[in-house]
Each structure stands twice: as C-alpha cells, then as structure tokens.
Scaffold this active site. Structure first.
Site, mmCIF file in Angstrom:
data_model
loop_
_atom_site.group_PDB
_atom_site.id
_atom_site.type_symbol
_atom_site.label_atom_id
_atom_site.label_comp_id
_atom_site.label_asym_id
_atom_site.label_seq_id
_atom_site.Cartn_x
_atom_site.Cartn_y
_atom_site.Cartn_z
ATOM 1 N N ASP A 6 0.846 -1.199 0.000
ATOM 2 C CA ASP A 6 0.000 0.000 0.000
ATOM 3 C C ASP A 6 0.889 1.259 0.000
ATOM 4 O O ASP A 6 2.075 1.186 0.334
ATOM 5 C CB ASP A 6 -0.868 -0.066 1.274
ATOM 6 C CG ASP A 6 -1.746 1.144 1.458
ATOM 7 O OD1 ASP A 6 -2.225 1.697 0.455
ATOM 8 O OD2 ASP A 6 -1.958 1.529 2.631
ATOM 9 N N ASP A 8 -0.374 4.980 1.094
ATOM 10 C CA ASP A 8 -0.633 5.898 2.219
ATOM 11 C C ASP A 8 -0.476 5.191 3.556
ATOM 12 O O ASP A 8 -1.068 4.133 3.794
ATOM 13 C CB ASP A 8 -2.046 6.490 2.097
ATOM 14 C CG ASP A 8 -2.163 7.365 0.867
ATOM 15 O OD1 ASP A 8 -1.320 8.257 0.698
ATOM 16 O OD2 ASP A 8 -3.081 7.133 0.053
ATOM 17 N N ASP A 133 -2.230 -0.621 5.944
ATOM 18 C CA ASP A 133 -2.551 -0.110 7.288
ATOM 19 C C ASP A 133 -4.044 -0.242 7.612
ATOM 20 O O ASP A 133 -4.451 0.063 8.730
ATOM 21 C CB ASP A 133 -2.139 1.368 7.412
ATOM 22 C CG ASP A 133 -2.871 2.250 6.417
ATOM 23 O OD1 ASP A 133 -2.783 1.978 5.202
ATOM 24 O OD2 ASP A 133 -3.567 3.191 6.851
#
Ligand code: MG
Length: 173
Positions: A6, A8, A133
């Site tokens: 990922d 961000d 996250d």
C-alpha cells in the site's frame, strides 16, 4: 512471492501530512501519540473536522508526502527478491492518480508502471503478501496480511504487525 504494498501510511506519511497542514491552518501541533486509535480528523474539535477531511482533495496533497522511514531501502531489496507491486486505492481521490504516479517516479523508480496498481477495492488482489494499514483491506486478502502500524490502527488487534520497515525486512528478506 508476489507482494502488494500500500502507499498511504505504508510508503508515504499521509497522517503526518494531515497534522502538518493542520498546524499551518490552525497553529496547533498535534502529537501522533495523542491520536492513538483515531483518524486525524477525530483528533480535532468538531469545527475543524471538515477542514481536516478536505486535505486529500487539495491539489498537491499526495505529491508532497514525505517517505515513511526506511521504506525506499527495504523496498529496493524486496524488489530484488520478490515480485513487488504497489497497490493503492487511489480511485477514492481521483485527483491523486497523477500525483501518486509522479511521487512513485521520484521515490520508487525501480517499481515500473506495470507493477503499480492504482485501484478501487483491494479484495480483487490475489497474491502471497499484502502490507497495508487498513483492516478492511487486510481482512479480505487470502494470503499473508501484514498490518503496517499507523496512529489510526494502534488499537486494532488480530493482525500480524510491522511497526517499521526494519521489521518488514526481517520478515520478508
Ligand atoms: Mg494506506
């Protein structure tokens, strides 16, 4: 192995950017430690929530993000050993597509466009490892899910975790 990573809060310090912009706008320095278990917008008074939530729609927001420490070095090594893809739900903020592509050109030029998945839902991803996250992305992944620690997910349990890119290196290199 096929790895999905990922952007961000894993490669790019999006949370930190929210706090920095908030400081510029309101002169208040929020401490990430005080935001434990909260989204950035949940750390501010109600009258500032809209402002906090508007950052991601601002031109340049995703272009100016700082790197998460160690991500470049470890990604370069992972990329030699595994099939590494970037997987970012960029369609949530369509303005972010070009900015994310340019940002990756700057910081992760060794991941070519063929290995960059700027997508919507991530449940479509099939592979061995997902580093993310967000619990909702990790839950639906059929391979090994690794939660990258961010202020907002610190109270989330039930996932294998990495608190730093050194830990990712220990797990996957
Ligand atoms: Mg993320």
């Amino acid at each position: 192995m096929t790895l999905f990573v990922d952007m961000d809060e894993v490669l790019a310090d999006t949370y930190g950017a929210h706090l920095e912009l908030y400081k510029e706008e309101f002169g208040v320095q929020l401490n990430p430690a005080d935001c434990k278990g909260k989204e950035a917008w949940q750390c501010v008074p109600e009258e500032h929530v809209k402002g906090m939530m508007s950052h991601a729609w601002q031109v340049g927001f995703f272009r100016d993000l700082k790197l998460i420490e160690g991500s470049q070095e470890v990604m370069a090594e992972l990329n030699k050993k595994h099939e590494v893809y970037i997987a970012s739900a960029a369609m949530q903020f369509p303005n972010s597509l070009k900015e994310k592509s340019d940002w990756l050109d700057d910081f992760f030029p060794f991941i070519p466009w063929e290995r960059r998945i700027l997508c919507g839902h991530k449940y479509i991803l099939k592979g061995d490892v997902l580093i993310d996250d967000r619990a909702y992305n990790l839950e639906s992944f059929e391979g090994r899910s690794i939660m990258y620690t961010s202020p907002h997910n610190m109270n989330t349990n039930g996932f294998e975790r990495a608190d730093s890119w050194n830990e990712i290196a220990d797990k996957l290199l």
